[in-house]
Design a protein around this motif. Structure first.
Motif: not given
Length: 195
Positions: A111, A121-122, A125-126, A129-130
């Motif tokens: 993070f 970050q992408k 996230e992908t 996190l998502s």
């Protein structure tokens, strides 16, 4: 073959090499931080060339995320639940257990790394996190339709309310990601969104 994560074309991925790379990454992370880890160290530990790693993963973050996600138990399906409140309670419990483990440190480091690198970050996230957030949001939306949850709450706001304190503890007070929090927080959080 076109690699599903990177979109890169190349020779078919050797499952044996892939496993060696992921195992090496997990072993190295037992003794060093994500920031200290390098593609060179992973390649050396896995006994593969750096180009083999870069053929399948665009950067260190994607290798670490893949190694984390492919650990035993990380993909375990949720048991059958009797309602959406129970589903969200179990999802929050799973998140707290994950963040309270050694993997929590790695996730916090990823993070942090993502804050200074848009590509990292992408990927974070992908890949990570998502799927977590989407599962909570899906259960909330179903519960809203079924009359279980407050209808005045926007789905995104509900997810923030439910997951935000867990991420806050991970980043600011990891020592408080303890048994008492795991035992009490999921039920208390879900009570706030129930009708």
């Amino acid at each position: 073959e076109n690699d599903f994560r990177t979109g890169k074309k190349g020779r078919p991925r050797s499952e044996k090499s892939r496993r060696k790379i992921l195992d090496a990454t997990n072993k190295l992370l037992l003794h060093m931080s994500v920031q200290e880890l390098s593609i060179e160290a992973i390649a050396k530990k896995a006994k593969v060339g750096k180009t083999t790693i870069y053929r399948w993963w665009p950067n260190k973050t994607s290798v670490v995320m893949d190694a984390l996600i492919n650990q035993p138990g990380m993909q375990s399906p949720m048991p059958t639940v009797k309602n959406n409140a129970e589903a969200i309670t179990m999802q929050l419990d799973k998140l707290i257990r994950l963040f309270g483990s050694k993997n929590g440190e790695i996730i916090a480091q990823l993070f942090s790394e993502g804050q200074s690198d848009a590509e990292s970050q992408k990927i974070f996230e992908t890949m990570f996190l998502s799927p977590l957030i989407d599962a909570v949001e899906y259960s909330f939306d179903l519960g809203k339709k079924d009359g279980e949850f407050r209808t005045d709450l926007d789905s995104k706001m509900a997810v923030d309310m439910l997951c935000g304190p867990i991420f806050f503890r991970l980043m600011a007070h990891p020592q408080d990601m303890n048994d008492a929090f795991q035992e009490n927080y999921p039920r208390e959080a879900v009570r706030q969104i129930c009708r």
